[in-house]
Design a protein around this motif. Sequence first.
Motif, PDB file in Angstrom:
ATOM      1  N   SER A 159       0.831  -1.196   0.000  1.00 20.73           N
ATOM      2  CA  SER A 159       0.000   0.000   0.000  1.00 20.73           C
ATOM      3  C   SER A 159       0.875   1.260   0.000  1.00 20.73           C
ATOM      4  O   SER A 159       0.578   2.229  -0.693  1.00 20.73           O
ATOM      5  CB  SER A 159      -0.930  -0.015   1.204  1.00 20.73           C
ATOM      6  OG  SER A 159      -1.653   1.175   1.305  1.00 20.73           O
ATOM      7  N   CYS A 211       1.886   4.003  -3.656  1.00 14.58           N
ATOM      8  CA  CYS A 211       1.172   5.274  -3.504  1.00 14.58           C
ATOM      9  C   CYS A 211       1.398   6.212  -4.688  1.00 14.58           C
ATOM     10  O   CYS A 211       0.590   7.084  -4.937  1.00 14.58           O
ATOM     11  CB  CYS A 211       1.537   5.952  -2.188  1.00 14.58           C
ATOM     12  SG  CYS A 211       3.196   6.597  -2.122  1.00 14.58           S
ATOM     13  N   ILE A 249      -4.792   2.918  -2.226  1.00 15.46           N
ATOM     14  CA  ILE A 249      -6.057   2.973  -1.488  1.00 15.46           C
ATOM     15  C   ILE A 249      -6.718   1.597  -1.464  1.00 15.46           C
ATOM     16  O   ILE A 249      -7.175   1.129  -0.411  1.00 15.46           O
ATOM     17  CB  ILE A 249      -6.991   4.035  -2.104  1.00 15.46           C
ATOM     18  CG1 ILE A 249      -6.381   5.428  -1.922  1.00 15.46           C
ATOM     19  CG2 ILE A 249      -8.381   3.965  -1.497  1.00 15.46           C
ATOM     20  CD1 ILE A 249      -7.070   6.515  -2.722  1.00 15.46           C
ATOM     21  N   ILE A 303      -2.941   4.382   2.738  1.00 18.58           N
ATOM     22  CA  ILE A 303      -4.200   5.007   2.308  1.00 18.58           C
ATOM     23  C   ILE A 303      -4.060   6.528   2.334  1.00 18.58           C
ATOM     24  O   ILE A 303      -4.488   7.215   1.398  1.00 18.58           O
ATOM     25  CB  ILE A 303      -5.368   4.545   3.200  1.00 18.58           C
ATOM     26  CG1 ILE A 303      -5.696   3.082   2.929  1.00 18.58           C
ATOM     27  CG2 ILE A 303      -6.603   5.403   2.972  1.00 18.58           C
ATOM     28  CD1 ILE A 303      -6.667   2.469   3.915  1.00 18.58           C
ATOM     29  N   VAL A 356      -4.409   8.839  -0.938  1.00 18.50           N
ATOM     30  CA  VAL A 356      -5.425   9.894  -1.059  1.00 18.50           C
ATOM     31  C   VAL A 356      -4.763  11.232  -1.382  1.00 18.50           C
ATOM     32  O   VAL A 356      -5.241  11.979  -2.245  1.00 18.50           O
ATOM     33  CB  VAL A 356      -6.275   9.972   0.229  1.00 18.50           C
ATOM     34  CG1 VAL A 356      -7.102  11.237   0.266  1.00 18.50           C
ATOM     35  CG2 VAL A 356      -7.162   8.748   0.350  1.00 18.50           C
TER      36      VAL A 356
END
Length: 108
Positions: free
Chosen positions: A19, A23, A31, A72, A76
């Motif tokens: 994760s 990114c 995500i 995450i 984002v």
Amino acid sequence: MENQKLPNATAVLILGIFSILTCCCYGIFSIILGVVALVLANKDTKLYAENPSIYNNYNNIKIGKILSIIGITLGVIYLIYVIVLFTTLGVEGIEQMQQEMMRRYGGK
């Protein structure tokens, strides 16, 4: 009773790491991987809460959760950056920016 391993602990840890590593792929993969890791971590957390004395790798779940939340968050942030970049510059503006960077830093 002998100690057992939580079934998804390794998967949560690996998904949390990936994760973070993904990114910069427009944030989408980061995500998705982070959310999957959190869902698996929540399942194992409930399993651990039922009988904590028989499981010995709960630390992997905690570390995987932290990595997933970081992934995450980074995903984002990068996704918002990409959306802002495309809405302000458009495709042509981004292509011009890439050409300028290639000319400036590409050497030839």
